[in-house]
Design an enzyme around this catalytic site. Structure first.
Site, PDB file in Angstrom:
ATOM      1  N   HIS A 276      35.402   2.515  56.937  1.00 16.54           N
ATOM      2  CA  HIS A 276      36.211   1.883  57.968  1.00 16.54           C
ATOM      3  C   HIS A 276      37.220   0.895  57.401  1.00 16.54           C
ATOM      4  CE1 HIS A 276      33.066  -0.903  56.973  1.00 16.54           C
ATOM      5  NE2 HIS A 276      33.556  -1.839  57.727  1.00 16.54           N
ATOM      6  N   CYS A 277      37.268   0.714  56.078  1.00 15.65           N
ATOM      7  CA  CYS A 277      38.134  -0.313  55.485  1.00 15.65           C
ATOM      8  C   CYS A 277      39.208   0.269  54.574  1.00 15.65           C
ATOM      9  CB  CYS A 277      37.294  -1.330  54.710  1.00 15.65           C
ATOM     10  SG  CYS A 277      36.302  -2.402  55.758  1.00 15.65           S
ATOM     11  N   ILE A 278      38.793   0.826  53.439  1.00 18.04           N
ATOM     12  CA  ILE A 278      39.760   1.165  52.393  1.00 18.04           C
ATOM     13  C   ILE A 278      40.801   2.199  52.837  1.00 18.04           C
ATOM     14  CG2 ILE A 278      40.030   2.034  50.040  1.00 18.04           C
ATOM     15  CD1 ILE A 278      37.359   0.853  49.356  1.00 18.04           C
TER      16      ILE A 278
END
Length: 457
Positions: A276-278
């Site tokens: 969900h981030c990078i």
């Protein structure tokens, strides 16, 4: 004119004996662990979510995230936690934390639909003295330029009538060492007093609170963390491609470089980036930079490199089959692991799906094995699941390891797989050589592969 900056009045304290200490908006991978930690510290917590399935499940002590078991949720309920789809719970909240998703839009920019919906819901019930904190990842300026005006539609002024702050989430699903309590918490307030209020709140259940200068600096901190990882992963992914051509063992080189006690941090190649981030967060920064008329060349290049890794995995798979006289279009290919990281069920942005898509387009017959995923689809088509790992390895013409779940032990893979492409370096994690021990080199990356048909990306 900035009303908050020009009105030094202290935000009034709520005087409501029946007040809820905290309402968490969004009960997913970020919001639910936050609620759990707050509950365990003795705070009165209510969780709000728009999903009836999520709310009903939680109220029946059923967890839907990796980091909390159903027993953990049952304990939360025993300590007074409840979940609801009724936004009226916001009316008695002392603190409101927004933990809703911020995905990418179809155009590749940030989709703030859930954030704006949350802010509008809060505005309808906002009372003087409330602390509102945004944790959802976004671009610098969102708290002040998007959330603040929506909240002020309540007639209250941020920094004067209520506190407003941003605190980036730092949840790492499946991490057994770092959770909400022992991961330093960055906070940035709209005003100094807002920052103090947010730091005081988190200080009740987080060991270390780090004050940023303001909301924009706190928003940028989150994007900097993940852009740093994104760029460095892209670096080793590109190196993996040309090291293969040069006959260089990149995994051995990384292990050797990692012995330097300063100036180097090890990153490892893989089939792409997930989670969900990078894959998402750097796009927020790129989007904001583009509004200033500048390209963000580092991020754009990293996106290009990481985005082409599924194609490179397919290329290596095709070459490995060809070396054995097999065609990809007539081969049975087993995919090991379809989640984005090891030992969790989270599939968000997993590179397994684009890899599978490309293999299927070339005519490969696909099956998958994943101890955490009972069913899996690619473009709406079910991919058959194998449950007997040893049998699946023996029957597949080619096995591609995409997620390094702990079930996938090097000895097992080496013994049963006919052909194996290991995109996570699992084959390098067996018992180390004595020379590596003597050299003090990180040994899990130094083991040699013992037979033909086994390759590491």
């Amino acid at each position: 004119m900035d009303a908050a900056a020009n009105n030094p009045a202290t935000v009034p304290e709520q005087n409501n004996g029946s007040a809820t200490d905290l309402v968490v908006l969004g009960l997913g991978y970020v919001g639910l662990p936050l609620a759990a930690e707050a509950v365990s510290s003795g705070l009165r917590v209510t969780g709000f979510d728009v999903s009836d399935r999520v709310v009903d499940g939680l109220n029946q002590a059923i967890s839907h995230v990796d980091d909390l078991s159903s027993d953990d949720v049952a304990m939360m309920l025993d300590q007074g936690f409840s979940a609801t789809t009724d936004p009226a719970c916001l009316a008695t909240a002392r603190t409101i934390v927004i933990c809703v998703p911020t995905p990418l839009s179809a155009e590749g920019g940030p989709d703030l639909g859930a954030v704006t919906s949350a802010a509008k819901a809060i505005a309808a019930y906002l009372t003087p003295g409330t602390l509102v904190i945004l944790e959802s990842t976004t671009y610098p300026g969102t708290t002040d330029e998007v959330v603040r005006p929506l909240l002020e539609e309540s007639g209250l002024v941020a920094g004067s009538d209520f506190h407003l702050a941003f605190s980036p989430e730092r949840i790492d699903p499946g991490n057994p060492t770092f959770g909400v309590a022992n991961t330093p918490k960055v906070v940035g307030g709209l005003t100094e007093a807002c920052g103090e209020a947010a730091a005081s709140f988190y200080g009740r259940f987080v060991e270390t609170v780090v004050r940023a200068r303001g909301t924009r600096e706190a928003e940028m901190a989150k994007l900097l963390e993940n852009t740093y990882r994104h760029v460095n992963i892209a670096l080793v992914n590109e190196m993996a491609i040309f090291c293969q051509e040069l006959g260089v063992d990149l995994w051995d080189s990384i292990a050797a470089a990692a012995t330097k006690p300063f100036g180097f941090q090890a990153f490892y190649p893989g089939p792409g980036v997930g989670g969900h981030c990078i894959p998402i967060d750097p796009n927020y920064l790129s989007y904001k930079v583009k509004t200033l008329g500048y390209p963000f060349r580092f991020v754009e290049l990293a996106q290009e490199i990481n985005g082409r890794m599924p194609s490179y995995v397919m290329q290596r798979a095709q070459e490995l089959l060809n070396e054995s006289g097999l065609a990809l279009s007539r081969s049975k290919v087993l995919l090991l692991g379809v989640t984005y990281k090891a030992d969790i069920a989270d599939q968000r942005e997993s590179p397994a799906r684009p890899v599978a898509r490309k293999l299927a387009a070339k005519g490969a017959t696909l099956t998958y094995h994943d101890p955490h995923v009972e069913s899996w689809q690619v473009d709406g088509v079910d991919v058959p699941r194998s449950t007997d790992l040893e049998q699946a390895l023996a029957e597949a013409d080619l096995t591609i390891l995409l997620t390094d779940h702990s079930d996938y032990r090097p000895k097992l893979l080496s013994e049963y797989a006919r052909l194996l492409l290991d995109t996570r370096g699992v084959l390098r994690r067996s018992e180390p050589e004595e020379t590596a021990i003597a050299a003090g080199v990180p040994t899990q990356e130094r083991r040699r592969i013992q037979r033909e048909g086994l390759q590491v990306l």
